[in-house]
Design a protein around this motif. Structure first.
Motif, short mmCIF file in Angstrom:
data_model
loop_
_atom_site.label_atom_id
_atom_site.label_comp_id
_atom_site.label_asym_id
_atom_site.label_seq_id
_atom_site.Cartn_x
_atom_site.Cartn_y
_atom_site.Cartn_z
N ALA A 263 0.84 -1.20 0.00
CA ALA A 263 0.00 0.00 0.00
C ALA A 263 0.87 1.26 0.00
O ALA A 263 0.60 2.22 -0.73
CB ALA A 263 -0.93 0.00 1.21
N ILE A 264 1.93 1.25 0.81
CA ILE A 264 2.85 2.39 0.86
C ILE A 264 3.48 2.60 -0.52
O ILE A 264 3.54 3.74 -1.01
CB ILE A 264 3.95 2.15 1.91
N GLU A 265 3.91 1.52 -1.15
CA GLU A 265 4.57 1.62 -2.45
C GLU A 265 3.63 2.16 -3.52
O GLU A 265 4.00 3.04 -4.30
CB GLU A 265 5.10 0.24 -2.85
N ARG A 266 2.39 1.69 -3.52
CA ARG A 266 1.43 2.15 -4.54
C ARG A 266 1.10 3.63 -4.34
O ARG A 266 1.07 4.41 -5.30
CB ARG A 266 0.15 1.31 -4.44
N LEU A 267 0.85 4.01 -3.11
CA LEU A 267 0.52 5.41 -2.83
C LEU A 267 1.69 6.33 -3.17
O LEU A 267 1.52 7.40 -3.76
CB LEU A 267 0.12 5.58 -1.37
N ASN A 268 2.90 5.92 -2.80
CA ASN A 268 4.09 6.71 -3.10
C ASN A 268 4.26 6.88 -4.61
O ASN A 268 4.56 7.98 -5.11
CB ASN A 268 5.33 6.06 -2.50
N ARG A 269 4.04 5.80 -5.35
CA ARG A 269 4.19 5.85 -6.81
C ARG A 269 3.20 6.83 -7.44
O ARG A 269 3.57 7.62 -8.32
CB ARG A 269 4.00 4.45 -7.39
N GLU A 270 1.96 6.80 -6.95
CA GLU A 270 0.94 7.67 -7.53
C GLU A 270 1.14 9.13 -7.14
O GLU A 270 0.88 10.05 -7.92
CB GLU A 270 -0.46 7.19 -7.14
N ILE A 271 1.60 9.37 -5.92
CA ILE A 271 1.89 10.74 -5.50
C ILE A 271 3.03 11.32 -6.33
O ILE A 271 2.97 12.46 -6.81
CB ILE A 271 2.22 10.79 -3.99
N ASN A 272 4.09 10.54 -6.52
CA ASN A 272 5.21 11.01 -7.33
C ASN A 272 4.79 11.27 -8.77
O ASN A 272 5.27 12.21 -9.41
CB ASN A 272 6.36 10.00 -7.28
N ALA A 273 3.88 10.44 -9.28
CA ALA A 273 3.36 10.66 -10.64
C ALA A 273 2.63 12.00 -10.71
O ALA A 273 2.76 12.74 -11.69
CB ALA A 273 2.44 9.52 -11.04
N ALA A 274 1.87 12.32 -9.68
CA ALA A 274 1.17 13.60 -9.63
C ALA A 274 2.14 14.76 -9.66
O ALA A 274 1.92 15.77 -10.34
CB ALA A 274 0.29 13.68 -8.39
N LEU A 275 3.24 14.63 -8.92
CA LEU A 275 4.20 15.72 -8.80
C LEU A 275 5.00 15.93 -10.07
O LEU A 275 5.71 16.93 -10.21
CB LEU A 275 5.13 15.46 -7.61
N ASN A 276 4.91 14.97 -11.00
CA ASN A 276 5.56 15.11 -12.30
C ASN A 276 4.57 15.44 -13.41
O ASN A 276 4.97 15.59 -14.57
CB ASN A 276 6.30 13.80 -12.65
N ASP A 277 3.30 15.58 -13.07
CA ASP A 277 2.27 15.89 -14.05
C ASP A 277 2.19 17.42 -14.24
O ASP A 277 2.04 18.15 -13.26
CB ASP A 277 0.93 15.35 -13.58
N PRO A 278 2.29 17.91 -15.47
CA PRO A 278 2.29 19.37 -15.69
C PRO A 278 1.06 20.07 -15.12
O PRO A 278 1.18 21.17 -14.54
CB PRO A 278 2.34 19.49 -17.22
N GLY A 279 -0.12 19.46 -15.28
CA GLY A 279 -1.33 20.09 -14.76
C GLY A 279 -1.34 20.20 -13.26
O GLY A 279 -1.69 21.24 -12.69
N MET A 280 -0.93 19.12 -12.58
CA MET A 280 -0.88 19.14 -11.12
C MET A 280 0.20 20.11 -10.64
O MET A 280 0.00 20.85 -9.67
CB MET A 280 -0.62 17.74 -10.58
N LYS A 281 1.34 20.12 -11.31
CA LYS A 281 2.41 21.04 -10.91
C LYS A 281 1.96 22.50 -11.01
O LYS A 281 2.31 23.33 -10.16
CB LYS A 281 3.66 20.81 -11.76
N GLU A 282 1.16 22.79 -12.02
CA GLU A 282 0.65 24.16 -12.17
C GLU A 282 -0.30 24.52 -11.02
O GLU A 282 -0.24 25.63 -10.48
CB GLU A 282 -0.07 24.31 -13.51
#
Length: 322
Positions: A263-282
């Motif tokens: 669960a920790i690994e999946r959540l961490n992976r998805e959070i990091n994906a968000a932080l690399n997404d241009p829309g979320m970063k904006e």
């Protein structure tokens, strides 16, 4: 008999591993509760809701923000710690969790030991902001004015022991000045009095103060991050005048101790994906935030260092829990 016992043990292990594999493959298969230890609407809550929308879409299950305000962040924190470590409760970590370790000497928990890190989200600077007609126009001029008027500068905060308060206390200690602390019950009334000229300065969270700065009702002198903020590029970093000063707010995610690694690994992976997404970063940049992606271990190290840092400031300031 011994052969049968070994066979039974082997079958038990096989079924157990199969159960773990099935749980991992199915995770998550129901909504996830995200405890936020503040009321709706503040920068902490807004950060969680932005990320909750992303995670809900990526995980295929609703991530529901559960606001548990009160007790200087401790009510929500304890609720998270006491929750089942099954991957279906997470918690929004913020500077109060580092500060409270010293501010409250008899907490019924040890945050660093009782929670499992998932990952960081963003760093957000506070802004050293003065009333519109304050004589000083720069951080250096402010320090000079405060030294010539010891104890006469009124520093507002959102409450004793908050990151807003302790950012100012850290500045006092490093700049060698004296200011009178005026605690309020929240940043809103403190900012109202700053605009009205009843107090002189506040080190407020950027999401709370940036609208007033852009409207011209208050004047920024410096940001508390180590470098200038892209959200206010013309405002100097306090560290340009006071070397080594840094007091950013930061937000991330933890889960109750014992939460499964998958669960920790999946959540961490998805959070990091968000932080690399241009829309979320904006969206995060509009809050003045800089992404802090990384591993759970890196986020734990950040929490440890911040806990040690704020312990010194709490002790220096003599701050007491309200």
């Amino acid at each position: 008999m011994r052969f049968l016992q070994k066979m039974a043990a082997g079958l038990f292990m096989t079924f157990a591993l199969a159960g773990i594999a099935s749980a991992q493959a199915d995770y998550p298969n129901k909504p996830i509760r995200w405890i936020v230890a503040y009321p709706p609407g503040g920068s902490t809550d807004v950060t969680a809701r932005l990320m909750a929308q992303w995670l809900s879409a990526r995980l295929g299950q609703q991530v529901i923000v559960d606001n548990r305000a009160g007790g200087g962040n401790n009510i929500g924190t304890e609720a998270a710690i006491r929750s089942a470590p099954d991957g279906y409760t997470i918690f929004l970590v913020n500077p109060a969790n580092a500060i409270n370790a010293t501010l409250y000497p008899k907490l019924p928990f040890n945050f660093l030991e009782d929670m499992t890190p998932v990952g960081g989200i963003i760093r957000v600077p506070n802004v050293m902001t003065v009333r519109k007609d304050f004589p000083a126009k720069t951080v250096a001029e402010f320090i000079d004015y405060a030294k010539k008027n010891p104890g006469k500068v009124n520093m507002a905060s959102s409450g004793s022991g908050t990151s807003v308060h302790l950012s100012g206390e850290l500045f006092k200690s490093m700049a060698g000045i004296d200011m009178k602390h005026i605690p309020y019950k929240g940043a809103g009334p403190a900012t109202t009095d700053l605009i009205a000229g009843q107090v002189d300065v506040i080190f407020d969270n950027m999401p709370s103060i940036i609208g007033h700065i852009r409207n011209g009702t208050v004047r920024p002198l410096g940001v508390t991050s180590a470098q200038r903020s892209p959200a206010l590029p013309d405002v100097q970093a306090i560290a340009e005048t006071v070397p080594g000063y840094e007091a950013s707010a930061w937000f991330g995610v933890s889960a109750p101790k014992g939460t499964p690694a998958y669960a920790i690994e999946r959540l961490n992976r998805e959070i990091n994906a968000a932080l690399n997404d241009p829309g979320m970063k904006e969206k995060l940049a509009n809050l003045g935030g800089v992404p802090i992606p990384g591993t759970p271990e890196q986020f734990w190290q950040l929490q440890r260092m911040e806990t040690e840092k704020w312990a010194k400031t709490v002790q220096f300031s003599g701050a007491k829990a309200e």
